[in-house]
Design a protein around this motif. Structure first.
Motif, mmCIF file in Angstrom:
data_model
loop_
_atom_site.group_PDB
_atom_site.id
_atom_site.type_symbol
_atom_site.label_atom_id
_atom_site.label_comp_id
_atom_site.label_asym_id
_atom_site.label_seq_id
_atom_site.Cartn_x
_atom_site.Cartn_y
_atom_site.Cartn_z
ATOM 1 N N PHE A 150 0.870 -0.972 0.070
ATOM 2 C CA PHE A 150 0.019 0.115 -0.156
ATOM 3 C C PHE A 150 0.699 1.368 -0.042
ATOM 4 O O PHE A 150 1.834 1.111 0.410
ATOM 5 C CB PHE A 150 -1.187 0.003 0.915
ATOM 6 N N ALA A 151 0.468 2.305 -0.812
ATOM 7 C CA ALA A 151 0.987 3.713 -0.663
ATOM 8 C C ALA A 151 0.297 4.663 -0.754
ATOM 9 O O ALA A 151 -0.866 4.976 -1.094
ATOM 10 C CB ALA A 151 2.093 3.653 -2.083
ATOM 11 N N THR A 152 0.236 5.227 0.711
ATOM 12 C CA THR A 152 -0.815 6.457 0.872
ATOM 13 C C THR A 152 -0.028 8.030 0.387
ATOM 14 O O THR A 152 1.165 8.027 0.744
ATOM 15 C CB THR A 152 -1.162 6.719 2.079
ATOM 16 N N LEU A 153 -0.707 8.845 -0.184
ATOM 17 C CA LEU A 153 -0.059 9.677 -0.550
ATOM 18 C C LEU A 153 -1.141 10.963 -0.004
ATOM 19 O O LEU A 153 -2.189 10.589 0.319
ATOM 20 C CB LEU A 153 -0.587 9.784 -2.743
ATOM 21 N N GLY A 154 -0.239 12.037 0.230
ATOM 22 C CA GLY A 154 -1.239 13.127 0.692
ATOM 23 C C GLY A 154 0.261 14.441 1.113
ATOM 24 O O GLY A 154 0.679 14.447 0.212
ATOM 25 N N ARG A 155 -0.539 15.120 1.553
ATOM 26 C CA ARG A 155 0.250 16.371 2.024
ATOM 27 C C ARG A 155 1.086 16.634 3.483
ATOM 28 O O ARG A 155 -0.243 16.433 4.842
ATOM 29 C CB ARG A 155 -0.150 17.368 1.574
ATOM 30 N N THR A 156 2.028 17.057 3.893
ATOM 31 C CA THR A 156 2.415 16.672 5.230
ATOM 32 C C THR A 156 1.697 18.481 6.450
ATOM 33 O O THR A 156 1.143 19.116 5.193
ATOM 34 C CB THR A 156 3.717 16.992 5.417
ATOM 35 N N THR A 157 1.699 19.234 7.520
ATOM 36 C CA THR A 157 1.588 19.716 7.954
ATOM 37 C C THR A 157 1.787 21.425 7.598
ATOM 38 O O THR A 157 1.863 22.276 7.366
ATOM 39 C CB THR A 157 1.603 19.838 9.919
ATOM 40 N N ASP A 158 3.522 20.980 6.974
ATOM 41 C CA ASP A 158 4.026 22.151 5.736
ATOM 42 C C ASP A 158 3.675 22.505 4.680
ATOM 43 O O ASP A 158 4.378 23.132 3.428
ATOM 44 C CB ASP A 158 5.546 22.344 6.176
ATOM 45 N N VAL B 226 3.799 7.487 2.201
ATOM 46 C CA VAL B 226 3.934 6.114 2.708
ATOM 47 C C VAL B 226 3.798 4.808 2.172
ATOM 48 O O VAL B 226 2.741 4.746 1.472
ATOM 49 C CB VAL B 226 3.705 6.330 4.407
ATOM 50 N N TYR B 227 4.724 3.900 2.210
ATOM 51 C CA TYR B 227 4.589 2.651 1.843
ATOM 52 C C TYR B 227 4.704 1.578 2.583
ATOM 53 O O TYR B 227 5.516 1.586 3.849
ATOM 54 C CB TYR B 227 5.531 2.630 0.584
ATOM 55 N N GLU B 228 3.726 1.020 2.717
ATOM 56 C CA GLU B 228 3.087 -0.246 3.643
ATOM 57 C C GLU B 228 3.714 -1.985 3.127
ATOM 58 O O GLU B 228 2.398 -2.069 2.271
ATOM 59 C CB GLU B 228 1.981 -0.321 4.466
ATOM 60 N N PRO B 229 4.374 -2.248 2.771
ATOM 61 C CA PRO B 229 4.587 -3.874 2.095
ATOM 62 C C PRO B 229 3.506 -4.685 3.424
ATOM 63 O O PRO B 229 3.553 -4.261 4.532
ATOM 64 C CB PRO B 229 5.648 -4.581 2.307
ATOM 65 N N TYR B 230 2.645 -5.160 2.658
ATOM 66 C CA TYR B 230 1.894 -6.280 4.137
ATOM 67 C C TYR B 230 2.142 -7.715 3.450
ATOM 68 O O TYR B 230 2.687 -7.987 2.270
ATOM 69 C CB TYR B 230 0.503 -6.627 3.509
ATOM 70 N N ILE B 231 2.183 -8.566 4.871
ATOM 71 C CA ILE B 231 3.009 -10.003 4.500
ATOM 72 C C ILE B 231 1.745 -10.612 4.246
ATOM 73 O O ILE B 231 0.507 -11.119 5.369
ATOM 74 C CB ILE B 231 3.258 -10.358 5.611
ATOM 75 N N VAL B 232 1.829 -11.197 3.026
ATOM 76 C CA VAL B 232 0.704 -12.107 2.275
ATOM 77 C C VAL B 232 0.420 -13.705 3.258
ATOM 78 O O VAL B 232 2.069 -13.843 3.609
ATOM 79 C CB VAL B 232 0.826 -12.417 1.075
#
Length: 267
Positions: A18-26, A32-38
């Motif tokens: 999974f990769a989440t895209l967004g903006r930080t407070t600045d 953010v990249y999150e591999p998941y153990i299948v």
């Protein structure tokens, strides 16, 4: 803290991330990249449903997902494409067996082609239960589009090889068309060497003039490049950080090149 605005899910044969895209407070872009153990022995649809419930991944406030599917695909010239034929064509190339699946397509306008691929119906149901809007994308689509643009640099013919999972996708372009495109199982460097040289010869590329570009999770990279240089003069290993001008996604360890390309360049 990051305000997550979008999620990208990458699904392979035995991989999920999974990769989440967004903006930080600045207000700077953030990934953010999150591999998941299948978990082996249970369906990918069940793995995905469990991932959505995990503490690591919070998707409750996200209603839109782009889903990259690293699955078998076939190409159809855009002039010959008929939407009502896609299931027949795909089932003929890749028999479904007992699997219940939905055949999908991505149009590649710059290459005058349509990519056909499939998703398991249970997996598709989990995605649509979770999100209001789901876009299904064959994982090779952003790679093809980006490297097609790169192919116009210089006057030499180019053969591209993308290593992902245990597969090697080889493709070449002639102006705004595919000249060649095929996928091979190449988990070992010896197999990769054979297929690279075989396709090079099949395309009648010229050792002294034309170029081979490889990228991705290259098996035994140092050995493979050394062996290729015994036969070919112009071999290049694509460095994503240089290719994408040090974009933040290129600094994330383990992120597949197709996902990186989609995040930075889109489809």
């Amino acid at each position: 803290m990051m305000n997550k605005q979008k999620i990208i899910i990458r699904i392979g044969r035995n991989t999920l991330s999974f990769a989440t895209l967004g903006r930080t407070t600045d207000a700077t872009p953030s990934v953010v990249y999150e591999p998941y153990i299948v978990k082996a022995g249970i369906a990918m649809a069940v793995n995905l449903r469990q991932a959505f419930k995990s503490d690591v991944l919070s998707v409750s406030e996200i209603n839109q997902a782009d889903v990259l599917l690293d699955t078998p695909q076939m190409l159809v010239p855009i002039e010959e494409y008929e939407e009502h034929d896609i299931k027949t064509l795909f089932d003929h190339a890749f028999p479904a067996g007992q699997e219940q699946r939905l055949v999908c397509y991505n149009v590649l306008p710059s290459l005058k082609a349509v990519s056909l691929f499939a998703i398991n119906k249970d997996l598709n149901g989990v995605l649509n239960d979770q999100f209001d809007h789901v876009q299904l994308i064959q994982a090779m689509s952003p790679v093809w589009s980006h490297l097609h643009q790169r192919s116009f640099t210089g006057h030499r013919n180019k053969l591209y090889g993308y290593f992902h999972g245990k597969n090697l996708d080889l493709f070449s372009f002639q102006q705004n068309r595919f000249k060649f495109c095929n996928s091979f199982e190449a988990s070992h460097a010896y197999d990769a060497l054979y297929f690279l040289l075989y396709v090079w010869k099949q395309l009648h590329l010229v050792n002294e003039h034309d170029e081979l570009h490889i990228v991705g999770d290259i098996p035994e990279q140092a050995w493979l490049v050394k062996e290729l240089k015994r036969y070919l003069q112009n071999i290049y290993v694509i460095n994503p950080a240089a290719d994408f001008q040090q974009a933040s996604a290129t600094t994330i360890a383990g992120m597949p090149y197709d996902l990186m390309t989609f995040i930075i360049k889109g489809r």
